[in-house]
Design an enzyme around this catalytic site. Structure first.
Site, short mmCIF file in Angstrom:
data_model
loop_
_atom_site.label_atom_id
_atom_site.label_comp_id
_atom_site.label_asym_id
_atom_site.label_seq_id
_atom_site.Cartn_x
_atom_site.Cartn_y
_atom_site.Cartn_z
N GLY A 285 0.95 -30.87 -67.72
CA GLY A 285 0.51 -29.62 -68.33
C GLY A 285 -0.84 -29.11 -67.88
O GLY A 285 -1.31 -28.09 -68.39
N GLU A 327 1.73 -37.06 -66.11
CA GLU A 327 2.80 -36.44 -65.32
C GLU A 327 2.45 -35.02 -64.86
O GLU A 327 3.11 -34.06 -65.23
CB GLU A 327 4.08 -36.36 -66.17
CG GLU A 327 4.65 -37.69 -66.55
CD GLU A 327 5.82 -37.58 -67.53
OE1 GLU A 327 6.58 -38.56 -67.63
OE2 GLU A 327 5.97 -36.54 -68.19
N GLY A 329 2.54 -31.77 -62.68
CA GLY A 329 3.44 -31.18 -61.68
C GLY A 329 2.73 -30.00 -61.04
O GLY A 329 2.29 -30.05 -59.89
N ARG A 330 2.54 -28.94 -61.85
CA ARG A 330 1.90 -27.71 -61.40
C ARG A 330 0.55 -27.97 -60.71
O ARG A 330 0.26 -27.35 -59.67
CB ARG A 330 1.67 -26.82 -62.63
CG ARG A 330 1.11 -25.47 -62.33
CD ARG A 330 0.62 -24.79 -63.63
NE ARG A 330 1.52 -24.99 -64.73
CZ ARG A 330 2.49 -24.14 -65.09
NH1 ARG A 330 2.65 -23.03 -64.42
NH2 ARG A 330 3.28 -24.42 -66.11
N TYR A 383 7.75 -15.34 -68.37
CA TYR A 383 6.59 -15.68 -69.21
C TYR A 383 5.52 -14.59 -69.24
O TYR A 383 4.45 -14.80 -69.81
CB TYR A 383 5.90 -16.95 -68.69
CG TYR A 383 6.79 -18.12 -68.39
CD1 TYR A 383 7.57 -18.70 -69.39
CD2 TYR A 383 6.84 -18.67 -67.11
CE1 TYR A 383 8.37 -19.80 -69.11
CE2 TYR A 383 7.64 -19.76 -66.83
CZ TYR A 383 8.40 -20.33 -67.83
OH TYR A 383 9.18 -21.40 -67.56
N CYS A 410 18.01 -5.47 -59.04
CA CYS A 410 18.42 -4.33 -59.85
C CYS A 410 17.94 -4.48 -61.29
O CYS A 410 18.74 -4.57 -62.21
CB CYS A 410 19.93 -4.20 -59.82
SG CYS A 410 20.49 -3.91 -58.16
N GLU A 411 16.63 -4.55 -61.46
CA GLU A 411 16.06 -4.67 -62.79
C GLU A 411 14.67 -4.07 -62.76
O GLU A 411 13.89 -4.39 -61.84
CB GLU A 411 15.87 -6.13 -63.19
CG GLU A 411 17.13 -6.90 -63.29
CD GLU A 411 17.17 -7.74 -64.56
OE1 GLU A 411 18.19 -8.40 -64.72
OE2 GLU A 411 16.22 -7.72 -65.36
N TYR A 440 7.13 -24.19 -59.66
CA TYR A 440 8.09 -23.39 -60.43
C TYR A 440 8.42 -22.06 -59.75
O TYR A 440 8.77 -21.09 -60.42
CB TYR A 440 7.60 -23.18 -61.87
CG TYR A 440 7.26 -24.49 -62.56
CD1 TYR A 440 8.27 -25.38 -62.90
CD2 TYR A 440 5.94 -24.86 -62.84
CE1 TYR A 440 7.97 -26.60 -63.51
CE2 TYR A 440 5.64 -26.07 -63.45
CZ TYR A 440 6.66 -26.93 -63.78
OH TYR A 440 6.38 -28.13 -64.37
N1 LLP Z 1 6.28 -33.92 -68.04
C1 LLP Z 1 7.19 -33.37 -68.84
C2 LLP Z 1 7.92 -34.20 -69.79
C3 LLP Z 1 7.45 -32.00 -68.77
O1 LLP Z 1 8.37 -31.46 -69.56
C4 LLP Z 1 6.74 -31.20 -67.84
C5 LLP Z 1 7.00 -29.77 -67.73
C6 LLP Z 1 5.79 -31.83 -67.02
C7 LLP Z 1 5.57 -33.18 -67.15
C8 LLP Z 1 5.00 -31.08 -65.98
O2 LLP Z 1 4.23 -30.07 -66.49
P1 LLP Z 1 3.15 -29.35 -65.53
O3 LLP Z 1 2.09 -30.37 -65.22
O4 LLP Z 1 3.86 -28.92 -64.30
O5 LLP Z 1 2.64 -28.22 -66.33
N2 LLP Z 1 8.72 -23.69 -65.79
C9 LLP Z 1 7.48 -23.52 -66.52
C10 LLP Z 1 6.90 -24.78 -67.00
C11 LLP Z 1 7.85 -25.59 -67.81
C12 LLP Z 1 7.47 -26.98 -67.66
C13 LLP Z 1 8.37 -27.87 -68.39
N3 LLP Z 1 7.94 -29.21 -68.38
C14 LLP Z 1 6.52 -22.66 -65.73
O6 LLP Z 1 6.93 -22.09 -64.74
O7 LLP Z 1 5.38 -22.52 -66.11
#
Ligand code: LLP
Length: 482
Positions: A285, A327, A329-330, A383, A410-411, A440
């Site tokens: 997150g 964890e 990701g982003r 979002y 088309c939106e 993402y």
């Molecule tokens: N761990 C778990 C259990 C998660 O559900 C997520 C994200 C992460 C780690 C990684 O989160 P990050 O560090 O990437 O923020 N598609 C959305 C975000 C949804 C993320 C869902 N879970 C977006 O484009 O912002």
């Protein structure tokens, strides 16, 4: 959407007139503007990239991505070692996963967090050892559970009481060592940019709540009930408690509050059963910059703050510190990526400025259409996420115009950048670069309107390598059995 986007043509600080490109956030560290005005990434000129790979294309700066992975790992290992705890960094593959990226991250000492059988398949194809992979999911299929057990994954993060039974049954059917499981709990901490990406408040599908029903103080919480259920199963090894509070979090205090709640649950379980859960996963997150002027969370600072806070809480509770995991990701892949588009139709549109009556002021918004859109970046539509765009193939001294970068779908909601200042002579054939699309973007891309998905092209030290090729119409038609 920013307040500025809703209100119309203001001079919001998020505006960055083109031609004022400054290296640094929200761009990856390898983005430069060359002497003739074109951008380059990792030593590769975007005009060359566009000519060789076509557009749209996701461009991934390998050195930047690896450095972010290293800095998260280093920051957390150092800060947690100082308080006497170990920590593992799991890269959340949902942000973007390919075989090459999984290999890079494995080489940088990260582990891989997967959320589906598909992501698990990529990690395994990359040769990441099963014990360095975790499997999440609020609705895992039997096949996904079986595949995870067969691959010897290091952890299955169990999301419901029903799943405790299902994983136990699958492990029993296989015999052998107990299946390592973590239990995902919801702490009630609500953090992150948008309701859909905030996961730890109560009225949603993930995890098991720490809260007991009102008036039922002597009943266990769903989380405690599930922990006791895991302990009652000899086929399961209770490895940890997991909490993920949301995404794109820029105020880190939520991590500390959630960690305290998890540590309290761990202490309560220990008091009750004598079993001290060995690990706590604090999820992902960590927020990043999307617009000029924004600042990503600093891993060093946040790691120190969280480490100090969990150490203090554990001391207060009288329990030794667990091992930790996170964890992100982003924060690893988001800033490392940009999307390159070619401009097509440019259309000035006169828009009411929000004044009242026939005297209402109007202004011109220049709609700049690019050759992609919501199929390669759904985040603005889903979002209200804000992005920035920069003219990438040349410099221009034309007076800036208020532009909206839109796609070819088309939106009318097919918007990539709600508002940005672009040079007034922006025209068909120009290249636009949209930064911070590494997370993402491709992973949530669709084939809406039968648009093939763009390739993911890595650049490093002047070299280009296609990680995921562009889809073709034949790929799409191959699925259509007529
Ligand atoms: N761990 C778990 C259990 C998660 O559900 C997520 C994200 C992460 C780690 C990684 O989160 P990050 O560090 O990437 O923020 N598609 C959305 C975000 C949804 C993320 C869902 N879970 C977006 O484009 O912002």
């Amino acid at each position: 959407m920013s307040a500025a986007a809703a209100a119309g043509p203001t001079t919001s600080p998020t505006f960055s007139p083109t031609g004022t490109f400054v290296p640094g956030e929200p761009w990856s560290s390898g983005v430069r503007r060359g002497p003739d005005g074109a951008l380059s990434v990792g030593g590769v000129d975007v005009r060359e990239l566009a000519a060789a790979q076509g557009t749209p294309a996701y461009v991934l700066d390998e050195a930047d991505l690896r450095e972010r992975a290293r800095s998260y790992r280093r920051a957390f290992e150092t800060a947690f070692a100082e308080v006497g705890a170990g920590v593992d960094v799991y890269y959340a593959g949902k942000a973007f996963l390919s075989v090459a990226v999984a290999r890079w991250l494995h080489a940088e000492g990260l582990r891989i967090d997967t959320a589906t059988g598909g992501e698990l398949a990529v990690a395994l194809r990359a040769g990441v050892p099963g014990e360095h992979v975790g499997l999440h999911g609020n609705n895992k299929s039997d096949a996904e559970i079986a595949r995870a057990l067969d691959a010897g994954v290091g952890r299955i993060i169990v999301d419901s009481l029903v799943e405790v039974e299902r994983v136990a049954a699958a492990a029993r059917a296989r015999g052998g060592a107990p299946a390592p499981v973590m239990l995902r709990v919801t702490t009630g901490v609500h953090a992150g940019g948008h309701e859909y990406i905030s996961t730890a408040h109560e009225d949603q599908k993930f995890g098991l709540s720490l809260a007991t029903a009102p008036g039922a103080q002597d009943e266990d919480s769903p989380a405690m009930t599930a922990l006791l259920a895991v302990l009652a199963h000899p086929e399961l090894e209770l490895l940890g408690i997991h909490s993920h509070i949301g995404s794109q979090i820029l105020d880190p205090s939520g991590f500390e509050v959630a960690a305290r709640k998890v540590l309290e649950l761990r202490a309560a379980l220990a008091a009750r059963t004598g079993f001290l859960v060995p690990e706590v996963d604090l999820g992902g997150g960590y927020g990043i910059a999307y617009l000029p002027g924004e600042v990503s969370l600093d891993p060093d600072r946040i790691a120190k703050d969280i480490a100090a806070s969990v150490a203090a809480t554990s001391a207060e509770l009288g329990t030794p510190l667990p091992r930790f995991s996170i964890e992100p990701g982003r924060a690893i892949v988001g800033p490392a990526g940009l999307t390159l588009y070619t401009v097509g139709t440019v259309k000035p549109v006169r828009v009411a400025g929000g004044g009242a009556g026939p005297e209402a002021e109007t202004f011109v918004r220049t709609y700049v259409s690019i050759d992609g859109g919501m199929s390669d970046n759904i985040r603005p539509a889903l979002y209200g996420a804000d992005y920035h765009a920069e003219l990438a193939n040349r410099l221009s001294d034309a007076a800036p115009v208020l532009a909206r970068v839109v796609g070819k779908h088309c939106e009318s909601g097919d918007i990539v950048v709600h508002e940005v200042l672009l040079p007034g002579d922006v025209r068909a054939g120009d290249l636009l670069a949209v930064p911070a699309t590494g997370a993402y973007g491709r992973s949530m891309a669709s084939n809406y309107n039968h648009v093939p998905r763009p390739p993911v092209v890595a650049v490093a030290e002047g070299e280009t390598r296609v990680l995921v090729r562009r889809e073709t119409e034949d790929d799409l038609l191959a699925l259509d059995l007529g």
